[in-house]
Enzyme design. Structure first.
Site, PDB file in Angstrom:
ATOM      1  N   GLY A 153       0.823  -1.202   0.000  1.00 48.33           N
ATOM      2  CA  GLY A 153       0.000   0.000   0.000  1.00 48.33           C
ATOM      3  C   GLY A 153       0.853   1.245   0.000  1.00 48.33           C
ATOM      4  N   ARG A 154       0.353   2.293   0.626  1.00 45.06           N
ATOM      5  CA  ARG A 154       1.012   3.591   0.551  1.00 45.06           C
ATOM      6  C   ARG A 154       2.364   3.622   1.258  1.00 45.06           C
ATOM      7  NH1 ARG A 154       0.001   7.323   4.626  1.00 45.06           N
ATOM      8  NH2 ARG A 154      -0.770   6.366   6.524  1.00 45.06           N
ATOM      9  N   ILE A 155       2.581   2.756   2.268  1.00 47.27           N
ATOM     10  CA  ILE A 155       3.878   2.698   2.945  1.00 47.27           C
ATOM     11  C   ILE A 155       4.759   1.624   2.321  1.00 47.27           C
ATOM     12  CG2 ILE A 155       5.048   2.344   5.151  1.00 47.27           C
ATOM     13  CD1 ILE A 155       2.503   3.338   6.535  1.00 47.27           C
ATOM     14  N   ARG A 175      -2.802  -8.712  -0.847  1.00 44.35           N
ATOM     15  CA  ARG A 175      -4.074  -9.068  -1.460  1.00 44.35           C
ATOM     16  C   ARG A 175      -3.916  -9.089  -2.979  1.00 44.35           C
ATOM     17  NH1 ARG A 175      -7.904  -4.489   0.830  1.00 44.35           N
ATOM     18  NH2 ARG A 175      -6.146  -3.330  -0.043  1.00 44.35           N
ATOM     19  N   THR A 234       6.595  -2.106  11.619  1.00 45.60           N
ATOM     20  CA  THR A 234       6.279  -0.723  11.975  1.00 45.60           C
ATOM     21  C   THR A 234       4.794  -0.440  11.741  1.00 45.60           C
ATOM     22  OG1 THR A 234       6.929   0.021   9.755  1.00 45.60           O
ATOM     23  CG2 THR A 234       8.609   0.147  11.489  1.00 45.60           C
ATOM     24  N   ARG A 236       1.390  -2.687  12.968  1.00 47.82           N
ATOM     25  CA  ARG A 236       0.655  -2.932  14.203  1.00 47.82           C
ATOM     26  C   ARG A 236       1.045  -4.304  14.742  1.00 47.82           C
ATOM     27  NH1 ARG A 236       0.034   1.616  13.408  1.00 47.82           N
ATOM     28  NH2 ARG A 236      -1.831   2.939  13.581  1.00 47.82           N
ATOM     29  N   GLU A 265       0.321  -0.595  24.516  1.00 42.85           N
ATOM     30  CA  GLU A 265       1.113   0.635  24.455  1.00 42.85           C
ATOM     31  C   GLU A 265       0.497   1.700  25.360  1.00 42.85           C
ATOM     32  OE1 GLU A 265       1.604   1.904  20.413  1.00 42.85           O
ATOM     33  OE2 GLU A 265       2.467  -0.002  19.755  1.00 42.85           O
ATOM     34  N   HIS A 285       7.028   3.158  19.108  1.00 44.66           N
ATOM     35  CA  HIS A 285       5.957   3.559  18.183  1.00 44.66           C
ATOM     36  C   HIS A 285       6.145   5.006  17.710  1.00 44.66           C
ATOM     37  CE1 HIS A 285       1.531   2.686  16.937  1.00 44.66           C
ATOM     38  NE2 HIS A 285       2.235   3.241  15.963  1.00 44.66           N
TER      39      HIS A 285
END
Length: 324
Positions: A153-155, A175, A234, A236, A265, A285
């Site tokens: 995805g975007r990251i 996916r 990085t 979850r 957290e 985090h």
């Protein structure tokens, strides 16, 4: 409106240019962290709009039921920490921009920093030098190795580009539609999930957390990894089956991990296994914690508040709500 901002640890938000968007409102900022319901209910008793910094505080039904003045929760990204159905029932609008089309350079950059730090043993070398030891071990180069991107995805897409710049071979698992995008970008897609975990020298997780992805990385998946491989998370912590990462590291597959996220957290327990393993690098985090990323995120969050105050809420994720 009476606005409360929780968990602004370093009192950063009032220093951002976008904070001026709230100049016409009464804003209270808290710099500590609370999760106890009674204390939070007292703190938020007069709050009409609540600003959350990602998932730092869980907003569950027992708390929501004690906040009769609350009308709006404004945040950014996913919301597994909010009981959205309860918000809908109580007439509380939840606004959250999903920013699906925008890269997150801050998180991608931290991911790459962790990869370099782990492969070259930078924290360990620093600690050894401070202890009077000259060179504590031998690291590994990245060029020519296989970088696995789980979730394109975007990251993940940005991290793949960094890997290509370092001369790594990029392998993707995701996916079907994301795998198709990766192939269109010129990257190889693994033949199967098992083949993906078995082939990677560095494997980085880049998925959103929701019901379908919770525990998507199993103990069996980790057991497929090389004893020399590095797992980076990085995204979850609950993407990995509970307890599986510590057990896998103890078993030696993968041989290393670099993590920025945890089941609970803030992580303040110094006895936590991940904090006490020589083959693990941990950060608190901070993937999205940069001044530039904060300005982007909170500009959106404050826009959601001003839109609500003007009578036209935006980015509403519970459209069935009947506002208070």
């Amino acid at each position: 409106m009476k606005i409360t901002i929780l968990d602004d640890y370093h009192d950063t938000l009032r220093t951002l240019p976008c904070f001026a968007k709230l100049k016409d409102h009464e804003v209270t900022i808290w710099n500590d962290h609370l999760q106890e319901v009674d204390a939070l209910a007292a703190r938020l008793a007069e709050t009409e709009a609540l600003v959350l910094i990602r998932e730092r505080t869980k907003i569950r039904t027992p708390l929501l039921a004690r906040l009769p003045r609350l009308k709006l929760i404004s945040q950014r990204s996913v919301y597994p920490h909010i009981d959205v159905d309860t918000c809908t029932r109580l007439g509380i609008i939840v606004s959250s921009n999903q920013h699906a089309g925008t890269p997150s350079y801050a998180t991608a950059e931290l991911t790459w920093g962790l990869i370099l730090a782990a492969m070259r043993q930078i924290p360990q070398q620093m600690a050894a030098l401070k202890a009077g030891v000259w060179q504590m071990g031998v690291g590994n180069t990245l060029g020519g190795r296989t970088l696995g991107i789980y979730g394109y995805g975007r990251i993940g897409r940005v991290v793949a580009g960094y890997g290509k710049a370092f001369g790594m071979n990029i392998l993707v698992w995701a996916r079907p539609d994301s795998r198709a995008r990766a192939q269109a970008d010129g990257y190889e897609v693994a033949a199967s999930k098992a083949a993906f975990f078995g082939a990677c020298d560095v494997l980085s997780l880049h998925m959103r957390l929701y019901d379908a992805t919770r525990g998507i990385v199993s103990a069996a998946d980790l057991a497929e990894m090389k004893p020399t491989a590095l797992l980076v998370n990085t995204s979850r912590a609950p993407l990995i089956e509970a307890g599986a990462l510590v057990a896998a590291l103890e078993a030696g597959r993968p041989g290393m991990a670099a993590v920025d996220v945890y089941e609970e957290e803030p992580l303040l327990d110094r006895s936590h296994p991940l904090l006490n393993m020589e083959n693990v690098i941990c950060t608190p985090h901070i993937g999205y914690v940069t001044a530039e990323e904060y300005e982007i995120q909170f500009s959106d969050i404050f826009d959601q508040i001003t839109a609500y105050a003007a009578g036209s809420p935006i980015n509403v994720i519970n459209p069935g709500v009947r506002p208070r």
